[in-house]
Write an enzyme that holds these catalytic residues in place. Structure first.
Site, PDB file in Angstrom:
ATOM      1  N   LYS A 121       3.260  23.486 -14.405  1.00 22.55           N
ATOM      2  CA  LYS A 121       3.567  22.069 -14.223  1.00 22.55           C
ATOM      3  C   LYS A 121       3.029  21.645 -12.869  1.00 22.55           C
ATOM      4  O   LYS A 121       2.936  22.457 -11.944  1.00 22.55           O
ATOM      5  CB  LYS A 121       5.071  21.812 -14.290  1.00 22.55           C
ATOM      6  CG  LYS A 121       5.422  20.402 -14.734  1.00 22.55           C
ATOM      7  CD  LYS A 121       5.146  20.198 -16.202  1.00 22.55           C
ATOM      8  CE  LYS A 121       5.571  18.806 -16.667  1.00 22.55           C
ATOM      9  NZ  LYS A 121       5.393  18.635 -18.119  1.00 22.55           N
ATOM     10  N   ASP A 140       1.807  13.463 -18.358  1.00 23.66           N
ATOM     11  CA  ASP A 140       3.263  13.508 -18.253  1.00 23.66           C
ATOM     12  C   ASP A 140       3.696  12.129 -17.779  1.00 23.66           C
ATOM     13  O   ASP A 140       2.921  11.171 -17.871  1.00 23.66           O
ATOM     14  CB  ASP A 140       3.704  14.617 -17.286  1.00 23.66           C
ATOM     15  CG  ASP A 140       5.178  14.987 -17.451  1.00 23.66           C
ATOM     16  OD1 ASP A 140       6.004  14.417 -16.717  1.00 23.66           O
ATOM     17  OD2 ASP A 140       5.512  15.817 -18.310  1.00 23.66           O
TER      18      ASP A 140
END
Length: 389
Positions: free
Chosen positions: A111, A151
């Site tokens: 991430k 995202d």
């Protein structure tokens, strides 16, 4: 050694520990694997200097947590939001390991992102930020190394700018980012996949969670079923569109500034969702699409703003349903088995596994089994590759 407080990551780690505790009790040799897998293989942190439209310099923090590459190249999104910090990215990257492990595709977990806020920025300012961000990130990613995705705050526009910068910096056209446009390497079904997938999953789960289910009861095909949705990004938009298509009523959407609540019996329409989608491409706020029948509630989440609801779908971010809000949902008529929700408070009668959202693709009744399966698959591969013994 005293480690810094990382509440979001610690929550995710503790949740996994609780889920796999029965497995570790039977197979204590895997305790060493759990100890090792919770430490990222690599953490990158860097400054991102960019220029606004007035020529002034600004600086943000950039991150990439390359958590685990046992099953394949690092894989996980890039989040652009003021709340981004290392704890949140470690939490998301950690869960990404085991979520990706269950897909059957060779993907690791990662991430990344920045505390940059795209809202209120011009296209040129966002482009300059993306170029600066990629000037460092490009050193550490690649089609067989690390494949970031979108995202929160990172949509098609941002992916385009990032891919263009990577291509110029590395002089190669490769599949280094997912979420690209369909004419230059993207997927025609990717935008719909998460939101539609959530509803398809719920369609299968509702008969199990609601054993007395009949055609006139709680279901997406019943026009009397009221569905609360939080968020207004990709997941929320397509979940809402699928609910409307199936025949139920969408009664809420939200963003970081507040909630838009349907106060009539019709709920949101397909046209409303299309307007919201266009607005969000420009990082707009939902109060711009208020109409007769839709009320704006600044600074509030949707869970306490309705008198009656049957299904709740958190599609925004982590930890977005508190215990008090869960109580309000129960009072509104959607018992917790019918509300796919999350709560901050673990251990109360209203509590479900904290940190999970609709985005995670795992409902509470399956969390334990999914966590054990994902963990064992990764741990076994790590052992074969010499990461623990």
């Amino acid at each position: 050694m005293v480690l810094p407080s990382e509440p979001e990551f610690e929550q995710a780690r503790n949740e996994l520990a609780t889920s796999i505790a029965p497995f570790l009790a039977k197979h204590p040799e895997y305790e060493r694997a759990f100890e090792i897998v919770q430490i990222p293989e690599r953490i990158l942190q860097f400054r991102v200097v960019w220029e606004d439209d007035q020529g002034r310099p600004h600086v943000n923090r950039g991150y990439r947590v390359q958590f685990n590459s046992t099953l394949g190249p690092y894989k996980g999104g890039l989040r652009l939001h003021p709340s981004v910090n290392l704890s949140i990215l470690k939490f998301l990257g950690f869960e990404q390991i085991f979520k990706n492990a269950l897909t059957g595709i060779n993907m690791g977990g990662a991430k990344g992102g920045s505390d940059f806020d795209p809202k209120g920025k011009s296209d040129n300012e966002i482009r300059r930020f993306c170029v600066s961000f990629m000037s460092e990130l490009s050193r550490h990613i690649g089609a067989d190394t690390d494949v970031p995705a979108g995202d929160i705050g990172t949509g098609g526009r941002e992916i385009g700018f990032l891919f263009g910068a990577y291509k110029k910096l590395r002089n190669e056209w490769v599949g280094v980012l997912t979420g690209k446009g369909p004419t230059w390497g993207g997927s025609y079904t990717r935008p719909e996949a998460t939101g539609y997938g959530l509803i398809y999953y719920c369609l299968e789960m509702i008969p199990y969670l609601n054993p007395g289910h009949v055609s006139g009861g709680i279901s997406f095909s019943n026009p009397e079923t009221k569905v609360l949705i939080s968020g207004s990004g990709n997941v929320a938009q397509y979940a809402a569109l699928k609910v409307i298509e199936l025949g139920a009523r969408v009664m809420s959407l939200s963003d970081s500034k507040g909630s838009l609540i349907a106060c009539d019996e019709k709920g949101f329409t397909k046209a409303d969702i299309e307007k919201i989608a266009a607005l969000k491409l420009k990082q707009g706020v939902l109060d711009k699409v208020v109409r007769e029948g839709l009320e704006w509630h600044a600074g509030k989440r949707p869970w306490t703003l309705v008198k009656q609801a049957d299904i709740a779908l958190p599609c925004a971010t982590q930890n977005e349903v508190s215990e008090e809000e869960a109580q309000a949902l129960v009072k509104a008529g959607g018992i917790m088995q019918r509300c796919f929700a999350t709560t901050l408070t673990v251990g109360s009668e209203y509590s479900l596994p904290a940190g999970k959202t609709a985005n995670d693709g795992v409902l509470p009744s399956l969390v334990v089994g999914a966590n054990i399966a994902g963990f064992k698959k990764v741990a076994d591969a790590m052992k074969e590759q010499g990461d623990w013994w």
